[in-house]
Design an enzyme around this catalytic site. Structure first.
Site, PDB file in Angstrom:
ATOM      1  N   GLY A  79      52.595  31.048 -53.499  1.00  0.00           N
ATOM      2  CA  GLY A  79      52.896  31.127 -52.062  1.00  0.00           C
ATOM      3  C   GLY A  79      52.241  32.282 -51.334  1.00  0.00           C
ATOM      4  N   GLY A  80      51.453  33.093 -52.037  1.00  0.00           N
ATOM      5  CA  GLY A  80      50.857  34.262 -51.379  1.00  0.00           C
ATOM      6  C   GLY A  80      49.614  33.933 -50.569  1.00  0.00           C
ATOM      7  CB  THR A  81      46.503  32.807 -51.169  1.00  0.00           C
ATOM      8  OG1 THR A  81      46.717  32.097 -52.397  1.00  0.00           O
ATOM      9  CG2 THR A  81      46.347  34.290 -51.444  1.00  0.00           C
ATOM     10  NE  ARG A 124      46.820  30.037 -65.986  1.00  0.00           N
ATOM     11  CZ  ARG A 124      45.698  30.727 -66.005  1.00  0.00           C
ATOM     12  NH1 ARG A 124      45.322  31.363 -67.105  1.00  0.00           N
ATOM     13  NH2 ARG A 124      44.937  30.796 -64.948  1.00  0.00           N
ATOM     14  CB  SER A 168      35.014  27.230 -72.801  1.00  0.00           C
ATOM     15  OG  SER A 168      35.909  27.786 -71.862  1.00  0.00           O
ATOM     16  CE1 TYR A 199      41.075  16.441 -58.543  1.00  0.00           C
ATOM     17  CE2 TYR A 199      39.859  16.787 -56.505  1.00  0.00           C
ATOM     18  CZ  TYR A 199      40.491  17.293 -57.617  1.00  0.00           C
ATOM     19  OH  TYR A 199      40.541  18.646 -57.824  1.00  0.00           O
ATOM     20  N   GLY A 234      43.748  15.739 -48.880  1.00  0.00           N
ATOM     21  CA  GLY A 234      42.288  15.666 -48.971  1.00  0.00           C
ATOM     22  C   GLY A 234      41.742  17.071 -48.810  1.00  0.00           C
ATOM     23  N   PRO A 235      40.593  17.207 -48.132  1.00  0.00           N
ATOM     24  CG  PRO A 235      38.607  16.881 -46.953  1.00  0.00           C
ATOM     25  CD  PRO A 235      39.769  16.140 -47.541  1.00  0.00           C
ATOM     26  NE  ARG A 274      39.067  30.236 -58.101  1.00  0.00           N
ATOM     27  CZ  ARG A 274      39.775  30.999 -57.279  1.00  0.00           C
ATOM     28  NH1 ARG A 274      40.068  30.578 -56.071  1.00  0.00           N
ATOM     29  NH2 ARG A 274      40.173  32.190 -57.668  1.00  0.00           N
TER      30      ARG A 274
HETATM   31  C1  HXC Z   1      33.006  27.596 -65.772  1.00  0.00           C
HETATM   32  C2  HXC Z   1      34.771  29.062 -65.809  1.00  0.00           C
HETATM   33  C3  HXC Z   1      34.662  29.269 -64.404  1.00  0.00           C
HETATM   34  C4  HXC Z   1      33.644  28.572 -63.696  1.00  0.00           C
HETATM   35  C5  HXC Z   1      36.306  30.453 -65.149  1.00  0.00           C
HETATM   36  N1  HXC Z   1      35.798  29.805 -66.201  1.00  0.00           N
HETATM   37  N2  HXC Z   1      35.636  30.138 -64.025  1.00  0.00           N
HETATM   38  N3  HXC Z   1      33.955  28.235 -66.470  1.00  0.00           N
HETATM   39  N4  HXC Z   1      32.854  27.727 -64.420  1.00  0.00           N
HETATM   40  N5  HXC Z   1      33.504  28.685 -62.387  1.00  0.00           N
HETATM   41  C6  HXC Z   1      36.256  29.886 -67.590  1.00  0.00           C
HETATM   42  C7  HXC Z   1      36.077  31.288 -68.118  1.00  0.00           C
HETATM   43  O1  HXC Z   1      34.757  31.506 -68.590  1.00  0.00           O
HETATM   44  C8  HXC Z   1      37.086  31.302 -69.259  1.00  0.00           C
HETATM   45  O2  HXC Z   1      36.613  30.617 -70.391  1.00  0.00           O
HETATM   46  C9  HXC Z   1      38.227  30.455 -68.710  1.00  0.00           C
HETATM   47  O3  HXC Z   1      37.658  29.646 -67.638  1.00  0.00           O
HETATM   48  C10 HXC Z   1      39.350  31.271 -68.122  1.00  0.00           C
HETATM   49  O4  HXC Z   1      38.799  32.123 -67.151  1.00  0.00           O
HETATM   50  P1  HXC Z   1      39.521  33.471 -66.731  1.00  0.00           P
HETATM   51  O5  HXC Z   1      38.813  34.029 -65.560  1.00  0.00           O
HETATM   52  O6  HXC Z   1      39.712  34.329 -67.935  1.00  0.00           O
HETATM   53  O7  HXC Z   1      40.970  32.927 -66.379  1.00  0.00           O
HETATM   54  P2  HXC Z   1      41.841  33.138 -65.181  1.00  0.00           P
HETATM   55  O8  HXC Z   1      41.827  34.529 -64.676  1.00  0.00           O
HETATM   56  O9  HXC Z   1      43.143  32.585 -65.563  1.00  0.00           O
HETATM   57  O10 HXC Z   1      41.164  32.235 -64.044  1.00  0.00           O
HETATM   58  C11 HXC Z   1      41.556  30.956 -63.858  1.00  0.00           C
HETATM   59  C12 HXC Z   1      40.593  30.248 -62.950  1.00  0.00           C
HETATM   60  C13 HXC Z   1      40.478  30.939 -61.588  1.00  0.00           C
HETATM   61  C14 HXC Z   1      40.996  28.812 -62.812  1.00  0.00           C
HETATM   62  C15 HXC Z   1      39.264  30.274 -63.653  1.00  0.00           C
HETATM   63  O11 HXC Z   1      39.542  30.295 -60.763  1.00  0.00           O
HETATM   64  C16 HXC Z   1      41.786  30.987 -60.856  1.00  0.00           C
HETATM   65  O12 HXC Z   1      42.633  31.775 -61.171  1.00  0.00           O
HETATM   66  N6  HXC Z   1      42.001  30.159 -59.839  1.00  0.00           N
HETATM   67  C17 HXC Z   1      43.286  30.093 -59.090  1.00  0.00           C
HETATM   68  C18 HXC Z   1      43.094  29.705 -57.686  1.00  0.00           C
HETATM   69  C19 HXC Z   1      42.352  28.421 -57.545  1.00  0.00           C
HETATM   70  O13 HXC Z   1      41.651  27.978 -58.435  1.00  0.00           O
HETATM   71  N7  HXC Z   1      42.482  27.800 -56.399  1.00  0.00           N
HETATM   72  C20 HXC Z   1      41.810  26.542 -56.162  1.00  0.00           C
HETATM   73  C21 HXC Z   1      42.785  25.446 -56.298  1.00  0.00           C
HETATM   74  S1  HXC Z   1      42.411  24.332 -55.035  1.00  0.00           S
HETATM   75  P3  HXC Z   1      35.970  31.365 -71.671  1.00  0.00           P
HETATM   76  O14 HXC Z   1      35.703  30.290 -72.636  1.00  0.00           O
HETATM   77  O15 HXC Z   1      34.720  32.030 -71.169  1.00  0.00           O
HETATM   78  O16 HXC Z   1      36.977  32.361 -72.153  1.00  0.00           O
HETATM   79  C22 HXC Z   1      42.417  22.781 -55.607  1.00  0.00           C
HETATM   80  C23 HXC Z   1      42.120  21.786 -54.531  1.00  0.00           C
HETATM   81  C24 HXC Z   1      41.500  20.533 -55.017  1.00  0.00           C
HETATM   82  O17 HXC Z   1      42.623  22.527 -56.742  1.00  0.00           O
HETATM   83  C25 HXC Z   1      41.054  19.594 -53.906  1.00  0.00           C
HETATM   84  C26 HXC Z   1      39.825  20.030 -53.164  1.00  0.00           C
HETATM   85  C27 HXC Z   1      39.235  19.015 -52.228  1.00  0.00           C
END
Ligand code: HXC
Length: 284
Positions: free
Chosen positions: A20-22, A71, A109, A151, A193-194, A203
């Protein structure tokens, strides 16, 4: 803020918004607070939690922010204990916390897969189960609203762990709607959707051209705004939708449907041009 929703719509509710922070979580937390709910938000980073709490308090609402990584099942239990200690029994849950990134599936991975699935699917389950147990034990009603995605139904290239986990969230919603419905616990989901939020766009949208292409795919010709989603969520969390259970509400400006129809690409041509083409096809 539109005045169409009664300002006391969610009075007496204690609503938890995960993540809920962002982004969308923040918009939903703000909105349900404006409508009278006490709000508890969680997330991994303390700064966004503190900013959102102070924003809500400045607007006259009541909010608490508690650090928690969804998690981690033990952290989730501790979070709900703490949330209830601070603001009383939780009555509504919004499963919003999500993780995602674009990746060719062959390159993912195990850790990358885990980071997404554990956040989205496991996190939503841990929070839902924690609330369900409390509500069943207390014999009180409750509502869970989960943020899915369009999706989840269709699948999508390059976001396979997200699609898999969101599909699981939909399955959880429908399964528990049946299992817990008789106990007065309702579960629904929204499939957005978007919606351009920093967390998603940083990302998932590599550049402006792709953002424009994504926007052009939406029949309404624009992205959704977090405030619109927050309004819908507020209604789904309220008793206005008290007979809705196990539903997934698509909220995407028509994007998902438009991607499917074979002749929908015609809508990208000027209408007069389409009419002329169709005229040519008419038998004499
Ligand atoms: C490939 C990646 C990567 C990338 C991380 N990893 N980012 N691999 N491409 N861009 C891999 C890392 O190398 C690592 O694997 C593993 O993922 C875990 O990464 P960490 O950074 O150690 O983990 P963590 O800090 O928990 O990060 C989790 C995360 C991060 C998912 C990677 O992006 C995050 O915290 N996101 C939260 C917010 C978010 O994602 N919001 C978007 C949701 S919106 P290895 O093997 O190297 O150890 C959404 C909307 C969908 O879902 C609809 C849109 C239209």
């Amino acid at each position: 803020m539109p005045e169409s929703l009664a300002p006391d719509l969610l009075t007496d509710q204690h609503i938890v918004v995960t993540g809920g922070g962002t982004g969308l979580g923040r918009a939903m937390a703000r909105r349900v607070s404006d409508l009278g709910a006490a709000v508890t938000i969680n997330g991994r980073r303390p700064d966004p939690l503190a900013e959102t709490v102070s924003d809500i308090e400045e607007a006259g609402g009541t909010a608490e922010g508690i650090q928690c990584n969804v998690r981690d099942p033990e952290a989730v239990q501790a979070f709900f204990d703490e949330a209830e200690e601070r603001q009383g029994p939780v009555t509504r849950l919004v499963n919003n916390a999500a993780a995602n990134f674009l990746a060719p599936t062959e390159d993912l991975s195990p850790n990358g897969f885990d980071a997404i699935v554990r956040t989205n699917l496991y996190g939503s389950f841990y929070c839902t189960q924690a609330c369900g147990r409390r509500w069943l034990e207390r014999e009180t009603e409750g509502v869970v609203l989960s943020i899915a995605t369009t999706y989840a139904e269709t699948g999508s290239a390059y976001v396979v762990p997200s699609a898999m986990s969101k599909a699981g969230i939909v399955a959880m919603t429908r399964s528990l709607a049946a299992e817990w419905g008789s106990e007065g616990i309702r579960l629904n989901a929204v499939a957005p959707g978007p919606f351009p939020t920093e967390g998603a766009w940083d990302r998932l949208v590599p550049d402006e051209d792709l953002a424009q292409q994504m926007q052009d795919r939406v029949p309404l010709g624009r992205f959704g705004s977090p405030d619109e989603l927050a309004d819908l969520a507020s209604v789904l969390l309220s008793d206005l939708t008290g007979y809705m259970n196990g539903e997934v509400v698509t909220f995407d400006g028509g994007e998902a449907l438009a991607a499917g129809g074979q002749f929908n690409t015609f809508t990208r041509m000027p209408r007069e041009q389409v009419k002329a083409l169709m005229e040519q096809l008419r038998p004499d």
